[in-house]
Scaffold this active site. Structure first.
Site: not given
Length: 525
Positions: A342, A452
């Site tokens: 991310c 994630h």
């Protein structure tokens, strides 16, 4: 309200409220009741995405899992994500609502959101037999009580019996219980049904004199003593639960020529580190040693360096540059392995632009390891995604065409530059078509992804570890941990410890429900 309710309050943060709430959800579910968790306002950088693409606190997602139901945005209608500038991003029902300082939020806006909180509670109440509410911090934070919408005011709205939880492992549990109780108003004390002591090690008989004395002082019964449960590997709500590196582990981080040694993974402990639960599954692997690092010297001997997600990506990138961490990571990438997740992936690119001043007033150079650049946008992308790797290899090692899955929570729009190689081809559960994710460096030693939870999948995680081990000419995995089974076993272990510690019939009397015969043992397959 139209349902039965019980609330878990704590003498402070990190006393175990979230896990006790999860255990109670599981107990009610095991007795055949429809049950849901609820926390009106949560402050955490650990978040999850619901099936409909909305953001909530990760603790409530775990509690829903414990109850055997899908997570809903109504379980956590307000999520505060603190930033590095004494402000928080306010997430209301899964979407960005604004960015405010603590004083602006508590003094001017918090009551504005109370109707939304009540409406979400009503929606859950109409769908369930019992709601298990979780408080935040302590109900005795008298400086915030006037604008409280998460502790005693919410208990009154739900007409919930309250359990006060203290953590004996920290020390001073009797003082914290008594002090909390004394700072409550008389009508709030009336709502406390009793107290519990959490994380106890040793002989309960030695605790009995203190329990009897504090029962007399409070005029409330002790409802149970929950033992300390090491190695649960269940989601922590805040960074207080992040493990530290100590001298006991130093041997695992030293040079070794043993081909069966653990793989050494360094995770950069960013100031705005978010979703550190991404690494729980890796930490549970017997062939892995993880170290959370804050300075360049700690990266020595690392095999894999991972830059995790960040709530303040540009600020954390500047922090890495200032400490020399960025240069050390670039140097490591010349001969070792680097991963970005991310915000960590955004940092690995050429540049981060922030024209809307979402996080930073100007552009900031990245580490230049991936042929991408990112532009921060006001809109946040939150979705659950799955797909396949574009290349059938990791770190230059061949692997089968594995499916990968995870969830995205980010504000950046990343574009590919000349020569970029995407990491994965993904699609969402809603079936809105496919899209490319992430990037792989030209030498295959570095990759980044927006996903994630990537390492939660057993098959992908084991392939990742074997590819990294093969890169360093280490032996393939001899032992493998199976994370999903471990989580289920951990939830069962937690629930049984709570079930054993407390009087179950009394628990059901507190919510005016019969403790029916559909017990947990009868529901096991």
């Amino acid at each position: 309200m139209r349902t039965h309710a019980i609330m878990v309050l704590g003498t402070s943060s990190h006393v175990g409220k979230s896990l006790l709430t999860a255990a109670l959800c599981r107990i009610f579910a095991q007795h055949g009741y429809r049950v849901a968790p609820f926390k009106s306002q949560n402050m955490s950088l650990n978040s999850a995405v619901t099936p409909d693409g909305l953001e909530i606190g990760r603790a409530q997602a775990l509690q829903a899992e414990a109850a055997g139901i899908l997570p809903s945005v109504h379980m956590n209608p307000i999520l505060l994500k603190p930033g590095g500038d004494m402000t928080s991003q306010i997430i209301v029902r899964g979407k960005i609502w604004g960015k405010l300082s603590a004083s602006e939020y508590y003094l001017r806006r918090v009551n504005e959101l109370l109707p939304t909180v009540c409406e979400s509670y009503e929606i859950l109440a109409a769908q369930n037999d019992v709601i298990v509410l979780e408080g935040a911090g302590s109900p005795a934070e008298i400086n915030l009580k006037e604008h409280d919408i998460v502790n005693m005011r919410m208990a009154g709205i739900a007409d919930a019996a309250c359990l006060l939880l203290g953590d004996i492992d920290r020390g001073g549990v009797f003082g914290s219980l008594l002090g909390t109780f004394e700072l409550l108003d008389p009508h709030e004390r009336d709502r406390i049904a009793g107290f519990l002591i959490n994380k106890f090690r040793g002989d309960v008989q030695l605790l009995e004199p203190g329990i009897r004395m504090i029962e007399e002082r409070l005029g409330k019964p002790c409802l149970g003593v929950v033992p300390y449960l090491p190695g649960l590997s269940l989601d922590e709500e805040d960074s207080l639960g992040m493990p530290s590196f100590d001298s006991e582990h130093s041997a695992a981080w030293s040079i070794s020529s043993n081909p069966s040694r653990p793989l050494r993974i360094a995770v950069i402990a960013l100031p705005s580190f978010s979703n550190f639960t991404d690494f729980d599954a890796l930490r549970a692997e017997p062939s892995v040693f993880i170290r959370f690092c804050r300075n360049p010297e700690e990266l020595v001997h690392a095999d894999v360096i991972i830059i995790p997600g960040s709530k303040q990506t540009a600020h954390d990138l500047a922090w890495m540059h200032s400490l020399g961490l960025g240069k050390r990571i670039v140097d490591h990438a010349c001969k070792g392995l680097v991963v970005g997740i991310c915000g960590g992936m955004q940092m690995l690119g050429n540049e981060i632009h922030d024209p809307h001043e979402m996080e930073h007033a100007a552009s900031i150079p990245g580490l230049g390891l991936l042929a991408i650049q990112t532009t921060m946008q006001p809109q946040k992308i939150t979705r659950i995604s799955s797909g396949y790797l574009v290349a059938r290899s990791l770190f230059g090692q061949p692997i089968s065409n594995l499916q990968i899955a995870g969830y995205e929570i980010h504000v950046g729009d990343t574009t590919y530059l000349k020569g970029a190689k995407p990491f994965a081809n993904l699609s969402t559960e809603s079936g809105d078509g496919t899209f490319l994710d992430g990037c792989i460096a030209h030498d295959n030693r570095t990759f980044g992804t927006y996903l994630h939870g990537l390492f939660d999948d057993d098959i992908f995680r084991h392939a990742f570890l074997n590819a990294a081990r093969a890169f360093y000419r280490l032996e393939a995995l001899h032992q493998r941990n199976y994370w999903k089974k471990q989580r289920e076993a951990s939830l069962d272990r937690l629930t049984e410890a709570v079930r054993t510690a407390i009087d179950i019939p009394h628990l059901f009397r507190l919510v005016n429900l019969p403790c029916n015969s559909q017990s947990h043992t009868e529901r096991q397959p």
